[in-house]
Scaffold this motif. Structure first.
Motif, PDB file in Angstrom:
ATOM      1  N   TRP A  51     -63.628  10.463  86.053  1.00 25.41           N
ATOM      2  CA  TRP A  51     -63.379  11.276  87.244  1.00 25.41           C
ATOM      3  C   TRP A  51     -63.516  10.466  88.528  1.00 25.41           C
ATOM      4  CZ3 TRP A  51     -61.328  15.107  89.686  1.00 25.41           C
ATOM      5  CH2 TRP A  51     -61.807  15.452  90.960  1.00 25.41           C
ATOM      6  N   LEU A  52     -64.545   9.634  88.610  1.00 27.09           N
ATOM      7  CA  LEU A  52     -64.770   8.851  89.827  1.00 27.09           C
ATOM      8  C   LEU A  52     -63.672   7.812  90.032  1.00 27.09           C
ATOM      9  CD1 LEU A  52     -68.651   8.391  89.769  1.00 27.09           C
ATOM     10  CD2 LEU A  52     -67.296   9.942  91.197  1.00 27.09           C
ATOM     11  N   ALA A  53     -63.140   7.266  88.945  1.00 27.79           N
ATOM     12  CA  ALA A  53     -62.022   6.325  89.074  1.00 27.79           C
ATOM     13  C   ALA A  53     -60.795   7.039  89.642  1.00 27.79           C
ATOM     14  CB  ALA A  53     -61.695   5.708  87.715  1.00 27.79           C
ATOM     15  N   ILE A  54     -60.574   8.265  89.197  1.00 28.13           N
ATOM     16  CA  ILE A  54     -59.481   9.077  89.742  1.00 28.13           C
ATOM     17  C   ILE A  54     -59.729   9.346  91.225  1.00 28.13           C
ATOM     18  CG2 ILE A  54     -58.466  11.402  89.713  1.00 28.13           C
ATOM     19  CD1 ILE A  54     -57.455   9.836  87.401  1.00 28.13           C
ATOM     20  N   SER A  62     -54.724  15.978  87.317  1.00 29.78           N
ATOM     21  CA  SER A  62     -53.781  16.751  86.506  1.00 29.78           C
ATOM     22  C   SER A  62     -52.684  15.870  85.918  1.00 29.78           C
ATOM     23  CB  SER A  62     -53.154  17.870  87.341  1.00 29.78           C
ATOM     24  OG  SER A  62     -52.460  17.344  88.455  1.00 29.78           O
ATOM     25  N   GLU A  63     -52.351  14.801  86.623  1.00 23.25           N
ATOM     26  CA  GLU A  63     -51.319  13.891  86.119  1.00 23.25           C
ATOM     27  C   GLU A  63     -51.873  12.899  85.098  1.00 23.25           C
ATOM     28  OE1 GLU A  63     -49.563  12.041  89.506  1.00 23.25           O
ATOM     29  OE2 GLU A  63     -48.684  13.901  90.282  1.00 23.25           O
ATOM     30  N   HIS A  64     -53.180  12.908  84.929  1.00 21.25           N
ATOM     31  CA  HIS A  64     -53.816  11.986  83.982  1.00 21.25           C
ATOM     32  C   HIS A  64     -54.531  12.736  82.850  1.00 21.25           C
ATOM     33  CE1 HIS A  64     -53.152   9.280  87.380  1.00 21.25           C
ATOM     34  NE2 HIS A  64     -53.367   8.269  86.564  1.00 21.25           N
ATOM     35  N   LEU A  65     -54.111  13.956  82.587  1.00 20.80           N
ATOM     36  CA  LEU A  65     -54.774  14.755  81.543  1.00 20.80           C
ATOM     37  C   LEU A  65     -54.652  14.107  80.171  1.00 20.80           C
ATOM     38  CD1 LEU A  65     -53.960  18.470  82.489  1.00 20.80           C
ATOM     39  CD2 LEU A  65     -56.182  17.326  82.523  1.00 20.80           C
ATOM     40  N   SER A  66     -53.470  13.585  79.854  1.00 20.66           N
ATOM     41  CA  SER A  66     -53.284  12.955  78.550  1.00 20.66           C
ATOM     42  C   SER A  66     -54.151  11.704  78.436  1.00 20.66           C
ATOM     43  CB  SER A  66     -51.816  12.601  78.320  1.00 20.66           C
ATOM     44  OG  SER A  66     -51.341  11.728  79.332  1.00 20.66           O
ATOM     45  N   LEU A  67     -54.250  10.944  79.525  1.00 20.65           N
ATOM     46  CA  LEU A  67     -55.111   9.767  79.537  1.00 20.65           C
ATOM     47  C   LEU A  67     -56.577  10.164  79.394  1.00 20.65           C
ATOM     48  CD1 LEU A  67     -55.416   6.699  79.904  1.00 20.65           C
ATOM     49  CD2 LEU A  67     -55.516   7.086  82.374  1.00 20.65           C
ATOM     50  N   GLY A 178     -65.014   5.031  80.788  1.00 20.38           N
ATOM     51  CA  GLY A 178     -64.268   6.072  81.495  1.00 20.38           C
ATOM     52  C   GLY A 178     -63.535   5.532  82.706  1.00 20.38           C
ATOM     53  N   TRP A 179     -64.220   4.711  83.500  1.00 19.58           N
ATOM     54  CA  TRP A 179     -63.608   4.172  84.723  1.00 19.58           C
ATOM     55  C   TRP A 179     -62.444   3.235  84.394  1.00 19.58           C
ATOM     56  CZ3 TRP A 179     -65.321   4.616  90.031  1.00 19.58           C
ATOM     57  CH2 TRP A 179     -64.593   3.814  90.913  1.00 19.58           C
ATOM     58  N   SER A 180     -62.668   2.304  83.459  1.00 25.69           N
ATOM     59  CA  SER A 180     -61.673   1.269  83.172  1.00 25.69           C
ATOM     60  C   SER A 180     -60.424   1.821  82.491  1.00 25.69           C
ATOM     61  CB  SER A 180     -62.289   0.163  82.304  1.00 25.69           C
ATOM     62  OG  SER A 180     -62.697   0.667  81.050  1.00 25.69           O
ATOM     63  N   ALA A 181     -60.476   3.028  82.000  1.00 28.98           N
ATOM     64  CA  ALA A 181     -59.262   3.645  81.450  1.00 28.98           C
ATOM     65  C   ALA A 181     -58.271   3.960  82.565  1.00 28.98           C
ATOM     66  CB  ALA A 181     -59.617   4.918  80.689  1.00 28.98           C
ATOM     67  N   VAL A 182     -58.795   4.063  83.793  1.00 29.70           N
ATOM     68  CA  VAL A 182     -57.963   4.396  84.953  1.00 29.70           C
ATOM     69  C   VAL A 182     -57.738   3.185  85.847  1.00 29.70           C
ATOM     70  CG1 VAL A 182     -57.743   5.891  86.987  1.00 29.70           C
ATOM     71  CG2 VAL A 182     -58.872   6.754  84.928  1.00 29.70           C
ATOM     72  N   GLU A 183     -58.836   2.491  86.170  1.00 28.44           N
ATOM     73  CA  GLU A 183     -58.811   1.380  87.114  1.00 28.44           C
ATOM     74  C   GLU A 183     -59.692   0.239  86.597  1.00 28.44           C
ATOM     75  OE1 GLU A 183     -57.667   1.030  90.708  1.00 28.44           O
ATOM     76  OE2 GLU A 183     -56.186   2.369  89.818  1.00 28.44           O
ATOM     77  N   PRO A 184     -59.446  -1.005  87.003  1.00 30.42           N
ATOM     78  CA  PRO A 184     -60.357  -2.100  86.648  1.00 30.42           C
ATOM     79  C   PRO A 184     -61.778  -1.786  87.126  1.00 30.42           C
ATOM     80  CG  PRO A 184     -58.315  -2.969  87.540  1.00 30.42           C
ATOM     81  CD  PRO A 184     -58.257  -1.482  87.741  1.00 30.42           C
ATOM     82  N   SER A 185     -62.760  -2.171  86.339  1.00 32.17           N
ATOM     83  CA  SER A 185     -64.142  -1.718  86.571  1.00 32.17           C
ATOM     84  C   SER A 185     -64.944  -2.628  87.491  1.00 32.17           C
ATOM     85  CB  SER A 185     -64.877  -1.589  85.236  1.00 32.17           C
ATOM     86  OG  SER A 185     -64.920  -2.850  84.583  1.00 32.17           O
TER      87      SER A 185
END
Length: 313
Positions: A51-54, A62-67, A178-185
């Motif tokens: 969530w914090l990466a988002i 909502s656009e990253h629900l599948s991720l 959780g973070w690195s699934a969205v953005e580099p950590s």
């Protein structure tokens, strides 16, 4: 004929009740096998990290629900596989300790071979799902799995009091997954959250070890209170909690309310820890410390989500 007519419903009721008991027992065994509370406690930081990466990247949840599903399900399955492996390997000491005697590997409700295969399959499935996220998330999940299963369960748990420090690495990687699934950590926020979890786990685990001192001693597990006594354990708990004090100030990006709340909880927990030097009922105090630790980490990671929701901005 009349006896048969009236007997059948009673037999059906008994059968139904028996089935409910069987289902209830099976669900209970599953919870014990995967250490339900532990699994949930490790899933929360993954969610918080995601969530914090988002939030900080300005992306749309909502656009990253599948991720999110792939990240949450994948990491949870990897953790479940690791916990099943732990139960399989530790069945000998689990049969000695009262707190673990009801695990299905001890009672024989699940065969050891089935538990091992299940652990392997869940781990592989979890990594398979994480492969659809990022390689960084996969690497962090592997570090957590390898540390918990190999370095902690198989190598250090029964030999060294540093087993707690080693095992804490597996919990610390959860917000990074959780973070690195969205953005580099490389961001300060996931790094500090991982550090908080790492440090928190020492007083948390030491409190459990004090509560269950007799069981760990009987099982021959090299926990700090068993090897070096309660006085040393209390000192280490206070030191580790004191190490948490500066960490919220690196999380100013989460807002002043978060920093204030985290600091107040750190100070309160440290005060309870210092009180331990003056108490005579060590196990009662250890139970209070355990409850403090559970509430501390839960509130901290929930508030990191709540205080960054759109309604507060």
């Amino acid at each position: 004929m009349r006896e048969e007519t009236f007997a059948s419903p009673r037999m059906d009721v008994k059968a139904a009740l028996g089935n409910k008991r069987d289902i209830s027992a099976f669900v209970s065994d599953i919870k014990l096998l995967f250490k339900g509370p532990v699994l949930l406690a490790n899933a929360l930081p993954v969610i918080t990290g995601f969530w914090l990466a988002i939030y900080f990247s300005g992306a749309s949840f909502s656009e990253h629900l599948s991720l999110f599903f792939l990240t949450f399900a994948g990491s949870t399955l990897v953790m479940a596989g690791a916990l099943a492996f732990n139960n399989w390997y530790d069945v000998d000491i689990d049969s000695i300790m009262e707190r673990t005697k009801k695990r299905p590997t001890v009672t024989g409700h699940f065969s050891l071979k089935a538990v091992l295969i299940l652990g392997i399959l869940l781990t592989l499935l979890g990594f398979g799902l994480l492969l659809f996220t990022t390689w960084e998330a996969v690497v962090y999940a592997f570090i957590g799995w390898f540390t918990y299963c190999i370095l902690y369960t198989m190598w250090s748990k029964r030999r060294y009091t540093l087993n707690t420090v080693i095992g804490s690495i597996s919990g610390a990687v959860t917000p990074l997954i959780g973070w690195s699934a969205v953005e580099p950590s490389g961001h300060i926020v996931p790094i500090m959250l991982a550090l908080i979890i790492f440090v928190f786990q020492m007083p948390h685990t030491f409190a459990i070890a004090m509560k269950k001192y007799d069981e760990y001693k009987a099982a021959g597990v090299a926990m700090l209170p068993v090897v070096y006594g309660f006085a040393m354990t209390k000192r280490q708990m206070a030191v580790y909690i004191a190490c948490l004090l500066p960490l919220p100030f690196y999380l100013g990006a989460l807002g002043i309310p978060f920093v204030v709340l985290a600091t107040l909880m750190n100070v309160g927990w440290l005060a309870v820890s210092i009180y331990g030097f003056f108490t005579r009922d060590d196990k009662k105090w250890a139970n209070v410390m355990f409850l403090c630790s559970v509430n501390y980490i839960t509130i901290l990671f929930l508030m990191a989500i709540v205080l960054t929701l759109p309604v507060f901005h």
